[in-house]
Design a protein around this motif. Structure first.
Motif, short mmCIF file in Angstrom:
data_model
loop_
_atom_site.label_atom_id
_atom_site.label_comp_id
_atom_site.label_asym_id
_atom_site.label_seq_id
_atom_site.Cartn_x
_atom_site.Cartn_y
_atom_site.Cartn_z
N ALA A 138 47.17 50.99 40.24
CA ALA A 138 48.31 51.38 39.40
C ALA A 138 49.63 50.97 40.04
O ALA A 138 50.58 50.57 39.33
N VAL A 139 49.72 51.04 41.37
CA VAL A 139 50.94 50.63 42.06
C VAL A 139 51.18 49.14 41.86
O VAL A 139 52.32 48.70 41.62
N ILE A 140 50.12 48.34 41.95
CA ILE A 140 50.26 46.89 41.73
C ILE A 140 50.73 46.61 40.31
O ILE A 140 51.66 45.82 40.09
N VAL A 141 50.08 47.23 39.33
CA VAL A 141 50.44 47.01 37.94
C VAL A 141 51.89 47.44 37.70
O VAL A 141 52.66 46.75 37.00
N VAL A 170 49.03 37.01 34.41
CA VAL A 170 48.31 37.61 35.53
C VAL A 170 46.91 37.01 35.61
O VAL A 170 46.07 37.25 34.73
N HIS A 171 46.65 36.25 36.65
CA HIS A 171 45.31 35.69 36.87
C HIS A 171 44.36 36.76 37.38
O HIS A 171 43.19 36.79 36.97
N ALA A 172 44.83 37.58 38.29
CA ALA A 172 43.94 38.56 38.92
C ALA A 172 44.73 39.70 39.52
O ALA A 172 45.81 39.50 40.08
N ILE A 173 44.17 40.90 39.38
CA ILE A 173 44.60 42.07 40.13
C ILE A 173 43.33 42.66 40.74
O ILE A 173 42.34 42.85 40.03
N ALA A 174 43.34 42.90 42.04
CA ALA A 174 42.13 43.36 42.70
C ALA A 174 42.46 44.35 43.79
O ALA A 174 43.45 44.19 44.50
N VAL A 175 41.61 45.36 43.92
CA VAL A 175 41.71 46.33 45.01
C VAL A 175 40.36 46.41 45.69
O VAL A 175 39.32 46.55 45.02
N ASP A 176 40.35 46.30 47.00
CA ASP A 176 39.12 46.40 47.77
C ASP A 176 38.40 47.70 47.40
O ASP A 176 39.02 48.77 47.37
N PRO A 177 37.10 47.64 47.09
CA PRO A 177 36.37 48.86 46.69
C PRO A 177 36.49 50.01 47.69
O PRO A 177 36.43 51.17 47.30
N LYS A 178 36.67 49.69 48.97
CA LYS A 178 36.81 50.76 49.98
C LYS A 178 38.08 51.57 49.75
O LYS A 178 38.20 52.69 50.27
N HIS A 179 39.02 51.01 49.00
CA HIS A 179 40.31 51.68 48.80
C HIS A 179 40.57 52.02 47.33
O HIS A 179 41.68 52.43 46.98
N GLN A 180 39.57 51.84 46.48
CA GLN A 180 39.75 52.17 45.07
C GLN A 180 39.75 53.68 44.88
O GLN A 180 39.22 54.43 45.69
N GLY A 181 40.38 54.12 43.80
CA GLY A 181 40.46 55.55 43.52
C GLY A 181 41.62 56.25 44.20
O GLY A 181 41.74 57.48 44.13
N ARG A 182 42.49 55.46 44.85
CA ARG A 182 43.63 56.05 45.56
C ARG A 182 44.96 55.68 44.91
O ARG A 182 46.01 56.02 45.43
#
Length: 227
Positions: A156-159, A140-152
């Motif tokens: 965890a869904v990506i992982v 895994v090079h990168a997993i990222a969630v836009d800060p505007k949508h973090q905490g939702r």
């Protein structure tokens, strides 16, 4: 009790690449470790429209020749917006020689900027070589969630989607975590690579930080191979 927004993790399509990396750059810029990595990889800046166009064009060109690298998008099902992403190499066919697995360097950097990047990235590659060698695995090079949508729950869904891929394929997952994400990975079954196997500590003189920074090296074995 509020209903959690459903997310879908899907293969990114060619028209998605700009939006996928909107989430990537926003997430990394908002995280202290991620922001430092962006500064090292893109010392000329990474926010201008000119840079983003060049980055998108370069990424699209790379996708036409990549043999093992895959990009996923995380979509908010209620809006259709791309809110997160993952970038992975899935080494189904092992790279059998050390030359094939050697650190490739950063081709767009030169001089002192390239030397600095090499001091950060080469030890990560060497650690991965010690742990995974020429085996078959998911990197895994990168997993990222836009800060505007973090905490939702999007991260965890990506992982979880990558864990499903690991379980279905019987391929272990290896990644380098940030300090802020280590707790999520541990919660989802990842473990730290033992220090005696591999350890990476970046010097504060290279990073430009107040202290040295240790990188959490994480691994997860497929469910069906776990003891």
């Amino acid at each position: 009790m509020p209903t959690q927004t459903p997310f879908a993790v899907l293969p990114a399509l060619i028209p998605d690449i700009k939006s996928v990396y909107d989430a990537y750059f926003a997430a990394f810029a908002a995280d202290a470790d991620g922001r430092k990595m962006l500064e090292i990889l893109f010392p000329g800046g990474y926010t201008s429209p000119e840079f983003r166009k060049a980055h998108t064009d370069g990424t699209l060109a790379w996708l036409h020749k990549a043999e093992s690298q895959y990009t996923w998008k995380c979509v908010d099902v209620s809006t259709g917006d791309i809110v997160g992403m993952a970038l992975c190499d899935v080494f189904i066919k092992p790279k059998t020689t050390k030359a094939e697995r050697a650190y490739p360097g950063i081709p767009w950097l030169e001089g002192e900027q390239r030397e600095r990047a090499d001091k950060v990235l080469a030890p990560l590659c060497e650690a991965r070589e010690k742990v995974m060698g020429g085996g078959s695995y998911i990197y895994v090079h990168a997993i990222a969630v836009d800060p505007k949508h973090q905490g939702r729950g999007a991260g965890a869904v990506i992982v979880k989607e990558l864990i499903n891929l690991s379980d279905d394929s019987s391929l272990p997952i290896y990644l380098e975590s940030s300090a802020s994400a280590e707790g999520l990975y541990k919660k989802m079954g990842f473990v730290r690579v033992p220090e005696e196997s591999a350890r990476v500590i970046h010097s504060k003189s290279v990073l430009g930080t107040e202290t040295d920074v240790e990188v959490p090296l994480m691994i997860k074995t497929p469910a069906k191979t776990r003891l």
